[in-house]
Design a protein around this motif. Structure first.
Motif, mmCIF file in Angstrom:
data_model
loop_
_atom_site.group_PDB
_atom_site.id
_atom_site.type_symbol
_atom_site.label_atom_id
_atom_site.label_comp_id
_atom_site.label_asym_id
_atom_site.label_seq_id
_atom_site.Cartn_x
_atom_site.Cartn_y
_atom_site.Cartn_z
ATOM 1 N N PHE A 67 39.292 38.624 40.654
ATOM 2 C CA PHE A 67 38.771 38.049 41.887
ATOM 3 C C PHE A 67 37.320 37.587 41.756
ATOM 4 O O PHE A 67 36.896 36.696 42.486
ATOM 5 C CB PHE A 67 38.981 39.009 43.057
ATOM 6 C CG PHE A 67 40.410 39.022 43.494
ATOM 7 C CD1 PHE A 67 40.913 37.974 44.253
ATOM 8 C CD2 PHE A 67 41.277 40.032 43.117
ATOM 9 C CE1 PHE A 67 42.241 37.945 44.638
ATOM 10 C CE2 PHE A 67 42.604 40.010 43.489
ATOM 11 C CZ PHE A 67 43.086 38.958 44.254
ATOM 12 N N PHE A 68 36.602 38.133 40.802
ATOM 13 C CA PHE A 68 35.258 37.621 40.526
ATOM 14 C C PHE A 68 35.356 36.205 39.967
ATOM 15 O O PHE A 68 34.597 35.316 40.345
ATOM 16 C CB PHE A 68 34.530 38.546 39.541
ATOM 17 C CG PHE A 68 33.105 38.171 39.316
ATOM 18 C CD1 PHE A 68 32.130 38.522 40.236
ATOM 19 C CD2 PHE A 68 32.722 37.475 38.177
ATOM 20 C CE1 PHE A 68 30.796 38.177 40.035
ATOM 21 C CE2 PHE A 68 31.402 37.122 37.964
ATOM 22 C CZ PHE A 68 30.436 37.477 38.896
ATOM 23 N N ARG A 69 36.320 35.999 39.059
ATOM 24 C CA ARG A 69 36.541 34.641 38.521
ATOM 25 C C ARG A 69 36.905 33.675 39.635
ATOM 26 O O ARG A 69 36.427 32.538 39.673
ATOM 27 C CB ARG A 69 37.642 34.662 37.465
ATOM 28 C CG ARG A 69 37.173 34.990 36.087
ATOM 29 C CD ARG A 69 38.234 34.672 35.054
ATOM 30 N NE ARG A 69 39.373 35.549 35.111
ATOM 31 C CZ ARG A 69 39.606 36.531 34.238
ATOM 32 N NH1 ARG A 69 38.786 36.743 33.240
ATOM 33 N NH2 ARG A 69 40.672 37.272 34.353
ATOM 34 N N VAL A 70 37.764 34.111 40.543
ATOM 35 C CA VAL A 70 38.143 33.263 41.675
ATOM 36 C C VAL A 70 36.919 32.934 42.514
ATOM 37 O O VAL A 70 36.709 31.778 42.906
ATOM 38 C CB VAL A 70 39.234 33.944 42.537
ATOM 39 C CG1 VAL A 70 39.438 33.202 43.844
ATOM 40 C CG2 VAL A 70 40.541 34.046 41.766
ATOM 41 N N GLY A 71 36.099 33.943 42.779
ATOM 42 C CA GLY A 71 34.886 33.719 43.565
ATOM 43 C C GLY A 71 33.916 32.777 42.886
ATOM 44 O O GLY A 71 33.255 31.964 43.526
ATOM 45 N N MET A 72 33.813 32.877 41.560
ATOM 46 C CA MET A 72 32.879 32.025 40.811
ATOM 47 C C MET A 72 33.381 30.593 40.676
ATOM 48 O O MET A 72 32.596 29.653 40.691
ATOM 49 C CB MET A 72 32.644 32.597 39.405
ATOM 50 C CG MET A 72 31.808 33.845 39.370
ATOM 51 S SD MET A 72 30.117 33.573 39.902
ATOM 52 C CE MET A 72 29.477 32.577 38.579
ATOM 53 N N VAL A 111 37.973 42.414 47.533
ATOM 54 C CA VAL A 111 37.193 41.659 48.526
ATOM 55 C C VAL A 111 35.738 41.556 48.073
ATOM 56 O O VAL A 111 35.129 40.482 48.151
ATOM 57 C CB VAL A 111 37.304 42.304 49.925
ATOM 58 C CG1 VAL A 111 36.324 41.667 50.896
ATOM 59 C CG2 VAL A 111 38.727 42.171 50.457
ATOM 60 N N PHE A 112 35.182 42.648 47.572
ATOM 61 C CA PHE A 112 33.804 42.643 47.071
ATOM 62 C C PHE A 112 33.653 41.625 45.939
ATOM 63 O O PHE A 112 32.716 40.826 45.926
ATOM 64 C CB PHE A 112 33.436 44.051 46.588
ATOM 65 C CG PHE A 112 32.040 44.168 46.051
ATOM 66 C CD1 PHE A 112 30.953 44.201 46.910
ATOM 67 C CD2 PHE A 112 31.815 44.251 44.688
ATOM 68 C CE1 PHE A 112 29.656 44.313 46.421
ATOM 69 C CE2 PHE A 112 30.530 44.358 44.185
ATOM 70 C CZ PHE A 112 29.446 44.391 45.056
ATOM 71 N N ALA A 113 34.598 41.637 45.000
ATOM 72 C CA ALA A 113 34.537 40.712 43.865
ATOM 73 C C ALA A 113 34.670 39.260 44.306
ATOM 74 O O ALA A 113 34.113 38.364 43.669
ATOM 75 C CB ALA A 113 35.627 41.055 42.852
ATOM 76 N N THR A 114 35.389 39.014 45.386
ATOM 77 C CA THR A 114 35.558 37.651 45.893
ATOM 78 C C THR A 114 34.302 37.164 46.604
ATOM 79 O O THR A 114 33.933 36.003 46.485
ATOM 80 C CB THR A 114 36.747 37.602 46.880
ATOM 81 O OG1 THR A 114 37.910 38.066 46.200
ATOM 82 C CG2 THR A 114 36.999 36.200 47.374
ATOM 83 N N VAL A 115 33.637 38.045 47.319
ATOM 84 C CA VAL A 115 32.523 37.651 48.175
ATOM 85 C C VAL A 115 31.179 37.615 47.432
ATOM 86 O O VAL A 115 30.346 36.752 47.686
ATOM 87 C CB VAL A 115 32.449 38.602 49.392
ATOM 88 C CG1 VAL A 115 31.217 38.351 50.221
ATOM 89 C CG2 VAL A 115 33.692 38.443 50.240
ATOM 90 N N MET A 137 43.618 37.233 51.152
ATOM 91 C CA MET A 137 44.546 37.416 50.034
ATOM 92 C C MET A 137 44.031 38.478 49.063
ATOM 93 O O MET A 137 44.800 39.308 48.583
ATOM 94 C CB MET A 137 44.788 36.084 49.335
ATOM 95 C CG MET A 137 45.531 35.107 50.221
ATOM 96 S SD MET A 137 45.881 33.558 49.410
ATOM 97 C CE MET A 137 47.287 34.035 48.414
ATOM 98 N N ALA A 138 42.733 38.456 48.789
ATOM 99 C CA ALA A 138 42.152 39.452 47.889
ATOM 100 C C ALA A 138 42.352 40.856 48.454
ATOM 101 O O ALA A 138 42.730 41.780 47.721
ATOM 102 C CB ALA A 138 40.667 39.177 47.677
ATOM 103 N N GLY A 139 42.096 41.018 49.747
ATOM 104 C CA GLY A 139 42.272 42.320 50.370
ATOM 105 C C GLY A 139 43.698 42.826 50.271
ATOM 106 O O GLY A 139 43.938 43.982 49.900
ATOM 107 N N TYR A 140 44.656 41.964 50.568
ATOM 108 C CA TYR A 140 46.052 42.396 50.516
ATOM 109 C C TYR A 140 46.479 42.711 49.083
ATOM 110 O O TYR A 140 47.109 43.735 48.825
ATOM 111 C CB TYR A 140 46.981 41.337 51.117
ATOM 112 C CG TYR A 140 48.421 41.735 50.968
ATOM 113 C CD1 TYR A 140 49.001 42.657 51.833
ATOM 114 C CD2 TYR A 140 49.200 41.243 49.930
ATOM 115 C CE1 TYR A 140 50.305 43.062 51.680
ATOM 116 C CE2 TYR A 140 50.511 41.641 49.762
ATOM 117 C CZ TYR A 140 51.062 42.547 50.636
ATOM 118 O OH TYR A 140 52.363 42.953 50.463
ATOM 119 N N ILE A 141 46.144 41.820 48.166
ATOM 120 C CA ILE A 141 46.569 42.026 46.774
ATOM 121 C C ILE A 141 45.914 43.278 46.205
ATOM 122 O O ILE A 141 46.569 44.082 45.541
ATOM 123 C CB ILE A 141 46.259 40.777 45.925
ATOM 124 C CG1 ILE A 141 47.147 39.613 46.389
ATOM 125 C CG2 ILE A 141 46.468 41.058 44.442
ATOM 126 C CD1 ILE A 141 46.713 38.250 45.902
#
Length: 191
Positions: free
Chosen positions: A11-16, A81-85, A63-67
Motif C-alpha cells: 500500500f505504500f507503493r500504491v500511495g507513492m 491505511v497508514f501506508a496509503t496515506v 480498499m486499503a482498510g478492508y484488505i
C-alpha cells in the motif's frame, strides 16, 4: 510480521505511485493484492471495488482498510491505511513547498502530460476487466443493455451516480430474494 511488512510495502507503493487520485490507484491495488500477494481473487476484488464505490470517502483508503483487515485484522487495517496515506501527506508537504517555484518549467509540464496516458491506459484495462466480468456474470446482452442505460442516465439525464448505484443495489437485493431465485442458484451450485 512478514505479512504486515508486505501489507505496508504494497500500500505504500500504491500511495507513492497512485498519480491521479483514487481511480488511478485501483489498478495498482489490484496488481498488488490480486497479482503479487494473492490476498484476493479477481472476483473478490471486483466485489470489493463495487462495494467501496457505494460508500463515501476516498476509494484507496477504503480498499486499503478492508484488505488490511481481511489479511491480518485490525492491525493490518491500520497498517494498510497508514501506508496509503503517509506518502500523500509527505509528498503534499514537499510539493506544496516547491511546486510553485518550478511549475512553469517545460520538463515539469512534460512529466505531468506524460503520466496522463499511462493512467488512462490503466483505467482502460480495469474497465475492460469489469466489462468482461459483467458479460460473464449477467450475459453479454444484459451487460450491454445495463451499460447503455447507465451511460444514458449519467450523460444525458444527469442522474447522480450514487442514485444509480443505490438503485442497482436495491434491484440486486430484490432479485436475489425473489422466490425461485434461490432454488435456481442452488441448482447451479450443485451442477
Amino acid at each position: 510480521m512478514k505479512t504486515q511488512w508486505n501489507l505496508f510495502i504494497a500500500f505504500f507503493r500504491v500511495g507513492m505511485l497512485g498519480f491521479g487520485g483514487g481511480p488511478a490507484s485501483i489498478p495498482l491495488i489490484q496488481k498488488e493484492v490480486v497479482g503479487k500477494y494473492k490476498w484476493m481473487k479477481d472476483d473478490d476484488f471486483g466485489d470489493l471495488l463495487a462495494l467501496a464505490n457505494t460508500l463515501p470517502g476516498p476509494i484507496a483508503t477504503k480498499m486499503a482498510g478492508y484488505i488490511g483487515y481481511r489479511v491480518t485484522g485490525i492491525g493490518g487495517m491500520i497498517n494498510a491505511v497508514f501506508a496509503t496515506v503517509v506518502p500523500t501527506i509527505v509528498l503534499m508537504i514537499i510539493l506544496l513547498t516547491t511546486i510553485s517555484s518550478i511549475k512553469e518549467f517545460d520538463w515539469v509540464q512534460g512529466m505531468t502530460a506524460a503520466v496522463v496516458p499511462v493512467v488512462g491506459m490503466m483505467l482502460a484495462v480495469l474497465t475492460w476487466q469489469f466489462i468482461n466480468k459483467a458479460g460473464k456474470g449477467l450475459g453479454w446482452g444484459r451487460a450491454l443493455v445495463f451499460g447503455v442505460v447507465v451511460f444514458i442516465l449519467l450523460q444525458f439525464a444527469g442522474v447522480h451516480p450514487a442514485i444509480i448505484i443505490a438503485a442497482l443495489l436495491a434491484a440486486a437485493l430484490l432479485i436475489r430474494d425473489k422466490p425461485g431465485h434461490n432454488a435456481r442458484q442452488k441448482e447451479d451450485d450443485t451442477e
